[in-house]
Motif scaffolding. Structure first.
Motif, mmCIF file in Angstrom:
data_model
loop_
_atom_site.group_PDB
_atom_site.id
_atom_site.type_symbol
_atom_site.label_atom_id
_atom_site.label_comp_id
_atom_site.label_asym_id
_atom_site.label_seq_id
_atom_site.Cartn_x
_atom_site.Cartn_y
_atom_site.Cartn_z
ATOM 1 N N CYS A 113 0.874 -1.175 0.000
ATOM 2 C CA CYS A 113 0.000 0.000 0.000
ATOM 3 C C CYS A 113 0.908 1.221 0.000
ATOM 4 O O CYS A 113 1.861 1.279 0.790
ATOM 5 C CB CYS A 113 -0.875 -0.023 1.250
ATOM 6 N N ASN A 141 -3.894 1.950 7.584
ATOM 7 C CA ASN A 141 -3.087 1.653 6.391
ATOM 8 C C ASN A 141 -1.601 1.903 6.675
ATOM 9 O O ASN A 141 -0.948 2.741 6.055
ATOM 10 C CB ASN A 141 -3.508 2.553 5.216
ATOM 11 N N CYS A 198 -2.441 8.027 -1.077
ATOM 12 C CA CYS A 198 -2.899 6.785 -1.706
ATOM 13 C C CYS A 198 -2.724 6.960 -3.212
ATOM 14 O O CYS A 198 -3.291 7.889 -3.797
ATOM 15 C CB CYS A 198 -4.356 6.518 -1.363
ATOM 16 N N VAL A 200 -3.970 5.487 -5.572
ATOM 17 C CA VAL A 200 -5.228 5.290 -6.320
ATOM 18 C C VAL A 200 -6.084 6.562 -6.252
ATOM 19 O O VAL A 200 -6.547 7.081 -7.271
ATOM 20 C CB VAL A 200 -6.005 4.094 -5.729
ATOM 21 N N GLU A 226 -9.698 9.564 0.968
ATOM 22 C CA GLU A 226 -8.282 9.583 0.572
ATOM 23 C C GLU A 226 -8.096 10.432 -0.693
ATOM 24 O O GLU A 226 -6.975 10.625 -1.163
ATOM 25 C CB GLU A 226 -7.784 8.158 0.310
ATOM 26 N N CYS A 284 -6.258 -0.392 -7.965
ATOM 27 C CA CYS A 284 -5.171 -0.502 -6.974
ATOM 28 C C CYS A 284 -4.344 -1.739 -7.341
ATOM 29 O O CYS A 284 -4.836 -2.865 -7.233
ATOM 30 C CB CYS A 284 -5.720 -0.655 -5.562
HETATM 31 FE FE1 SF4 Z 1 -3.347 1.542 -0.272
HETATM 32 FE FE2 SF4 Z 1 -4.741 3.136 -1.842
HETATM 33 FE FE3 SF4 Z 1 -4.458 0.600 -2.542
HETATM 34 FE FE4 SF4 Z 1 -6.001 1.252 -0.443
HETATM 35 S S1 SF4 Z 1 -6.356 1.777 -2.576
HETATM 36 S S2 SF4 Z 1 -4.465 -0.372 -0.535
HETATM 37 S S3 SF4 Z 1 -4.893 3.031 0.373
HETATM 38 S S4 SF4 Z 1 -2.796 2.109 -2.379
#
Ligand code: SF4
Ligand code: 13P
Length: 326
Positions: A113, A141, A198, A200, A226, A284
């Motif tokens: 992540c 997270n 994040c 994403v 986020e 993601c």
């Molecule tokens: Fe991490 Fe963003 Fe993927 Fe969630 S969506 S696991 S916060 S990278």
């Protein structure tokens, strides 16, 4: 071709996902699904799946689904001996923290992540030195090592409530800068953020959102916190993945867009066939590392078991349990 017995056993499951998985793709999933269901019984295992897991995992093999908060809560109530976490590594660590005596498996250890990767335990210690006496509230997270340096954890579903529960004027909130700024906009508590993002959600922009409204008149836009604050400010609603799902169930907007990970819309859309889902989503890559194939292998070989250094686990568990008590 699927064997006739597998075809018969998995046919009811296909009914759940037929609107997003074409018939031609089903044989590629059916055999793994059938094997996983058998392995779960043999191993006395349950599968916990995050809302960003693909529909064939979410709707066909998972026992418990939800956002990060729900998965943390449900992990405590699990009676099975083995938990397979269909999600990313920090989620599996949280499940292990709350179930130290159980075997917790993550099908791919590289399912990370960008937020968890943005901060180390040493960074948290340095932040404390810079802001003596200010409590540290850490988004789930993060690694167990970072949680261990924290006073309390939070998720996107309870961040404001947790920050206000502390009863102090200033709180360090890490690692997601945008979540911190979005919470700061809703509370009188002064928030000191970190600089994590994040990968994403940081990609959504106010320009995307305006284009969406221009192309799809009347669309109701839901954003994950986020996302950048400028996006959240222009959305109709912001909330965790579970909050977005509940909003759709409660308001049934005829045309809706979820500014979040792609599988979320697939999973929610299946529960609301009458609603139109516009899908300007981002994938993601970490969540997408989890597949039926590696869930099956995890159960067959009982790999990869999550282990946490006891010296880290005790303080990290305290921070998570303190959150769950709020
Ligand atoms: Fe991490 Fe963003 Fe993927 Fe969630 S969506 S696991 S916060 S990278
Ligand atoms: P929630 O499911 O808690 O909203 O979190 C979203 C997320 O990005 C988890 O990785």
């Amino acid at each position: 071709m699927i064997a006739a017995d597998i075809q018969a056993r998995t046919a009811p499951l296909y009914e759940r996902v037929r609107r997003v998985i074409p018939p031609v793709e089903w044989p590629a999933f059916a055999e793994d699904i059938d094997a996983i269901l058998t392995l779960k019984r043999e191993r006395r295992a349950v599968i916990l799946a995050h809302n960003y897991q693909t529909p064939e995992i979410f709707h066909c093999v998972a026992d418990i689904v939800g956002d990060s908060l729900a998965l943390a809560r449900q992990a405590m109530a699990v009676e099975a001996e083995v938990i397979v976490l269909a999600g990313v590594h920090f989620m599996a660590e949280t499940a292990k923290l709350l179930n130290p005596e159980k075997t917790v498996l993550i099908p791919d250890t590289a399912a990370g992540c960008s937020l968890a990767a943005s901060i180390t335990a040493a960074d948290v210690r340095a932040l404390r030195r810079r802001h003596p006496g200010v409590p540290v509230m850490t988004y789930v997270n993060t690694s167990a090592a970072v949680k261990a340096e924290s006073d309390i954890c939070c998720t996107s579903g309870n961040a404001r409530k947790v920050v206000e529960s502390l009863g102090v004027p200033r709180v360090i909130m890490l690692p997601d800068e945008y979540l911190a700024r979005n919470v700061a906009a809703e509370t009188q508590v002064e928030i000191i953020p970190w600089t994590g993002r994040c990968e994403v959600h940081e990609r959504f922009s106010p320009g995307d959102l305006r284009q969406l409204r221009a192309d799809h008149p009347g669309v109701v836009v839901l954003a994950h916190p986020e996302c950048p604050p400028e996006v959240v400010a222009e959305a109709d609603y912001a909330g965790s993945t579970a909050d977005m799902s509940a909003y759709v169930a409660r308001h049934a907007p005829p045309r809706v867009a979820l500014l979040t990970e792609c599988s979320m819309s697939d999973n929610v859309a299946m529960q609301h066939p009458a609603l139109e889902f516009i899908r300007p989503c981002n994938l993601c890559p970490h969540m997408k590392r989890i597949t039926l194939g590696n869930i099956r292998t995890a159960l067959e070989r009982m790999r990869h078991a999550v282990e946490i250094d006891p010296a880290i686990a005790a303080p990290a568990r305290r921070a998570v349990e303190r959150m769950l008590a709020v």
